[in-house]
Design a protein around this motif. Structure first.
Motif, PDB file in Angstrom:
ATOM      1  N   GLN A  64       1.568   7.720  12.355  1.00  0.00           N
ATOM      2  CA  GLN A  64       1.829   6.581  13.235  1.00  0.00           C
ATOM      3  C   GLN A  64       0.528   5.999  13.766  1.00  0.00           C
ATOM      4  N   LYS A  65      -0.415   6.884  14.092  1.00  0.00           N
ATOM      5  CA  LYS A  65      -1.726   6.413  14.547  1.00  0.00           C
ATOM      6  C   LYS A  65      -2.435   5.622  13.452  1.00  0.00           C
ATOM      7  N   LEU A  66      -2.361   6.125  12.224  1.00  0.00           N
ATOM      8  CA  LEU A  66      -2.973   5.410  11.105  1.00  0.00           C
ATOM      9  C   LEU A  66      -2.336   4.043  10.912  1.00  0.00           C
ATOM     10  N   TRP A  67      -1.001   3.990  11.050  1.00  0.00           N
ATOM     11  CA  TRP A  67      -0.309   2.701  10.903  1.00  0.00           C
ATOM     12  C   TRP A  67      -0.710   1.742  12.017  1.00  0.00           C
ATOM     13  N   ASN A  68      -0.777   2.240  13.264  1.00  0.00           N
ATOM     14  CA  ASN A  68      -1.161   1.376  14.381  1.00  0.00           C
ATOM     15  C   ASN A  68      -2.557   0.780  14.163  1.00  0.00           C
ATOM     16  N   GLU A  69      -3.497   1.618  13.716  1.00  0.00           N
ATOM     17  CA  GLU A  69      -4.855   1.131  13.470  1.00  0.00           C
ATOM     18  C   GLU A  69      -4.886   0.125  12.319  1.00  0.00           C
ATOM     19  N   SER A  70      -4.152   0.417  11.260  1.00  0.00           N
ATOM     20  CA  SER A  70      -4.124  -0.496  10.103  1.00  0.00           C
ATOM     21  C   SER A  70      -3.467  -1.818  10.463  1.00  0.00           C
ATOM     22  N   PHE A  71      -2.386  -1.750  11.247  1.00  0.00           N
ATOM     23  CA  PHE A  71      -1.678  -2.975  11.640  1.00  0.00           C
ATOM     24  C   PHE A  71      -2.565  -3.864  12.524  1.00  0.00           C
ATOM     25  N   LYS A  72      -3.300  -3.236  13.456  1.00  0.00           N
ATOM     26  CA  LYS A  72      -4.240  -4.001  14.281  1.00  0.00           C
ATOM     27  C   LYS A  72      -5.316  -4.654  13.417  1.00  0.00           C
ATOM     28  N   THR A  86      -8.510   0.968   1.956  1.00  0.00           N
ATOM     29  CA  THR A  86      -9.231   1.894   2.829  1.00  0.00           C
ATOM     30  C   THR A  86      -8.564   3.265   2.748  1.00  0.00           C
ATOM     31  N   PRO A  87      -9.277   4.329   3.125  1.00  0.00           N
ATOM     32  CA  PRO A  87      -8.656   5.661   3.097  1.00  0.00           C
ATOM     33  C   PRO A  87      -7.389   5.738   3.946  1.00  0.00           C
ATOM     34  N   GLU A  88      -7.377   5.039   5.085  1.00  0.00           N
ATOM     35  CA  GLU A  88      -6.193   5.074   5.960  1.00  0.00           C
ATOM     36  C   GLU A  88      -4.986   4.443   5.272  1.00  0.00           C
ATOM     37  N   VAL A  89      -5.208   3.266   4.655  1.00  0.00           N
ATOM     38  CA  VAL A  89      -4.104   2.581   3.972  1.00  0.00           C
ATOM     39  C   VAL A  89      -3.630   3.398   2.779  1.00  0.00           C
ATOM     40  N   ASN A  90      -4.558   3.958   2.023  1.00  0.00           N
ATOM     41  CA  ASN A  90      -4.174   4.768   0.858  1.00  0.00           C
ATOM     42  C   ASN A  90      -3.378   5.997   1.272  1.00  0.00           C
ATOM     43  N   LYS A  91      -3.762   6.629   2.387  1.00  0.00           N
ATOM     44  CA  LYS A  91      -3.031   7.798   2.855  1.00  0.00           C
ATOM     45  C   LYS A  91      -1.613   7.424   3.278  1.00  0.00           C
ATOM     46  N   LEU A  92      -1.475   6.267   3.944  1.00  0.00           N
ATOM     47  CA  LEU A  92      -0.138   5.799   4.327  1.00  0.00           C
ATOM     48  C   LEU A  92       0.710   5.522   3.092  1.00  0.00           C
ATOM     49  N   TRP A  93       0.084   4.899   2.082  1.00  0.00           N
ATOM     50  CA  TRP A  93       0.825   4.556   0.865  1.00  0.00           C
ATOM     51  C   TRP A  93       1.343   5.807   0.165  1.00  0.00           C
ATOM     52  N   ARG A 122       5.270   2.655   2.789  1.00  0.00           N
ATOM     53  CA  ARG A 122       5.053   1.691   1.712  1.00  0.00           C
ATOM     54  C   ARG A 122       5.750   0.369   1.999  1.00  0.00           C
ATOM     55  N   VAL A 123       6.957   0.453   2.562  1.00  0.00           N
ATOM     56  CA  VAL A 123       7.692  -0.772   2.900  1.00  0.00           C
ATOM     57  C   VAL A 123       6.909  -1.596   3.913  1.00  0.00           C
ATOM     58  N   ARG A 124       6.355  -0.936   4.928  1.00  0.00           N
ATOM     59  CA  ARG A 124       5.591  -1.652   5.951  1.00  0.00           C
ATOM     60  C   ARG A 124       4.331  -2.290   5.367  1.00  0.00           C
ATOM     61  N   LEU A 125       3.626  -1.510   4.547  1.00  0.00           N
ATOM     62  CA  LEU A 125       2.401  -2.037   3.943  1.00  0.00           C
ATOM     63  C   LEU A 125       2.711  -3.186   2.988  1.00  0.00           C
ATOM     64  N   THR A 126       3.810  -3.056   2.248  1.00  0.00           N
ATOM     65  CA  THR A 126       4.211  -4.128   1.333  1.00  0.00           C
ATOM     66  C   THR A 126       4.556  -5.398   2.099  1.00  0.00           C
TER      67      THR A 126
END
Length: 575
Positions: A416-424, A487-494, A501-505
């Motif tokens: 969730q922390k990774l998603w929050n940072e990526s979304f920002k 980025t490593p954060e996005v790849n880890k989320l994927w 994946r749905v959120r990143l897509t």
């Protein structure tokens, strides 16, 4: 014997009165700002049996320069990164306090039958507490290290920023003479657009300029360069329809992120003190004893509204932001005054001829009284809290004392922390690059096209304009399309499952649509994008941007320069 110019004689009178009064108020351990106001009153035509200023127009111009320096210095003490690190607490409290006190001020004006503009401006004046007076009071009382003092100063920073926005809104309202929600929303959006554009472009180029000129820089050249940038932004802001003070604040906030910020602040301080003194003296010159006597009832009522409104409503605002009852009361009792921005707003209303003559001296009288009471109100917070504890039911006190920020809440997971940072990061990329693309489009259509018309045949003007615009926007369109996506954060989320994946897509699809929108604007300007040629051009440009290694390198280099400039001062302080 040569005749002395009236403006020089007036300046001599002002500085003599200001010097005497500041020494007197310093010896009495009172705010020097009040000394300036008293000096202005003594030097004004409203004070009989004493020499008075003769060239009011010249003093008014100097006072406007004083406002510019005050806002420039405020910007130098401001940092966007500090605001981001503050979290939601001061933002929630500041928004609640400002909106509540604006409503209180407007209602107070309505009760006395004042005009709509007088009520609106009065509400704005009562909403802004005095940073200078509170800062000095905390210093004198040894409270700077207290937790509530840090929270108050954070709220004051937010209030200063919102005061700049309020100035722009009131200026727009004064010009239109009526309150239209759509027009005001448009002004706020325009303000946000210019703010993001100026800050982004300024923070990219100005630190680079200062680095290249560093071998030539000493105190004198740095001061002149900083003031040149300040007044250049003042002219740009005025040309864009904003106030000069807004432009000065923006340039100050840009320079605040450079490694030379402390030096510039030190060099500008004497100039700011001189012209700031002239501004506050000009405020005192507006004091009319006859008007104060005539409006003594509104003055007393507004003083009561400020003190009671801040103590009650601000306490509610800090409670809503998650503070305990004791901390909330300590914060709210510290804000029970109006100060510098009230004078600036009063000056704005007077210069635009939208407020009544009586409003200025009323606000000055309220400010003087509430300034004197500030230290006593700060000391009164704890006894008032003790009284409230004895009066209220115990279960209420227990609930109010519970700090919502200290509750045992479930900490967000690592993903969730990774998603929050990526979304920002995605939001930041979309905001910055969209504003830059809009600015480039505007420049190409309104500035570039007239130049191109003198070079190429008329049938080629629009295609050439669109092509140049796309080329200039190329790095920013690449950032919109692909920036921060690998980025490593996005790849880890994927790799962490379909939920992420749905959120990143979804973010990726949104970024594709925004990029297509900007490309279609350029294509449609050259040929209708709905035609076969237009569709082909749109797809071709999108593919070139997506796969271009040149744009990728250029974009990454620009991002690195921007982030290096943004963190340069912090890195220097950590060394």
């Amino acid at each position: 014997m040569s005749q002395l110019e009236p403006l020089i004689a007036d300046l001599a009178l002002i500085l003599i009165c200001a010097g005497i009064m500041t020494l007197l108020f310093k010896s009495l351990k009172q705010p020097i700002v009040l000394g300036y106001i008293v000096a202005g009153f003594l030097a004004s035509p409203n004070m009989p049996y004493m020499p008075s200023v003769t060239d009011g127009h010249g003093i008014h111009i100097w006072s406007e320069i004083g406002v510019i320096f005050l806002l420039f210095s405020l910007g130098l003490e401001f940092s966007f990164k500090k605001i981001l690190k503050m979290g939601a607490v001061p933002i929630i409290a500041a928004l609640f306090v400002i909106l509540a006190m604006m409503y209180v001020g407007a209602c107070a004006g309505e009760l006395f039958g004042w005009s709509q503009m007088d009520c609106i401006y009065l509400g704005g004046m009562l909403a802004m507490s005095s940073t200078t007076i509170i800062f000095k009071a905390f210093d004198d009382m040894g409270l700077r290290q207290q937790r509530f003092a840090g929270l108050v100063l954070s709220v004051l920073i937010i209030e200063d920023i919102l005061a700049i926005v309020l100035m722009v809104m009131l200026s727009t309202l004064a010009v239109s003479k009526e309150f239209e929600g759509s027009q005001m929303l448009g002004s706020i959006l325009q303000l946000g657009l210019y703010l993001v554009l100026w800050f982004t472009v300024g923070l990219y180029f100005i630190p680079m300029l200062l680095r290249k000129l560093k071998p030539l820089m000493n105190d004198e050249t740095l001061l002149i360069t900083a003031l040149a940038l300040c007044f250049g932004m003042v002219v740009a802001a005025s040309a864009a329809g904003f106030s000069a003070a807004f432009g000065a604040f923006v340039m100050g906030s840009i320079l605040a992120e450079t490694v030379e910020a402390e030096t510039i602040e030190r060099l500008v301080a004497p100039v700011k003190n001189l012209f700031g003194a002239i501004f506050f003296v000009s405020v005192g010159m507006m004091v009319d004893v006859a008007l104060i006597i005539e409006y003594i009832v509104p003055i007393i009522s507004i003083i009561a509204a400020v003190i009671l409104g801040q103590t009650i409503l601000s306490t509610c605002g800090f409670l809503l932001s998650g503070q305990s009852l004791k901390t909330s009361m300590q914060c709210s009792f510290s804000l029970t005054q109006i100060g510098e921005f009230a004078f600036i707003l009063a000056t704005l209303g007077t210069s635009l001829h939208v407020t009544s003559d009586f409003l200025y001296p009323i606000v000055v009288a309220v400010s003087v009284f509430t300034t004197f009471t500030t230290p006593y109100m700060i000391r009164l917070a704890e006894p008032a809290y003790n009284v409230l504890v004895r009066i209220l039911p115990a279960k209420w006190i227990t609930k109010l004392e519970r700090n919502t920020n200290e509750k045992d809440e479930k900490a967000p997971s690592e993903l969730q922390k990774l998603w929050n940072e990526s979304f920002k990061r995605f939001n930041f990329i979309i905001l910055i690059n969209s504003v830059l693309c809009i600015a480039i489009m505007a420049v190409m259509y309104y500035v570039g096209q007239p130049i191109i018309e003198t070079i190429v045949p008329s049938s080629w003007v629009r295609p050439v304009t669109a092509l140049i615009g796309v080329v200039i926007c190329g790095p920013f369109l690449w950032m919109l399309l692909r920036g921060g996506g690998d980025t490593p954060e996005v790849n880890k989320l994927w790799d962490s499952g379909p939920r992420w994946r749905v959120r990143l897509t979804a973010c990726g699809v949104l970024r594709i649509f925004i990029t297509i929108f900007f490309i279609s604007c350029f294509v449609d300007y050259a040929v209708p994008w709905s035609t076969l040629l237009g569709i082909f051009a749109l797809i071709a440009i999108l593919a070139i941007i997506f796969y271009s290694s040149v744009l990728e390198k250029k974009s990454n280099k620009m991002v690195k320069n921007f982030t290096d400039n943004l963190s340069a001062r912090e890195k220097l302080n950590n060394q």
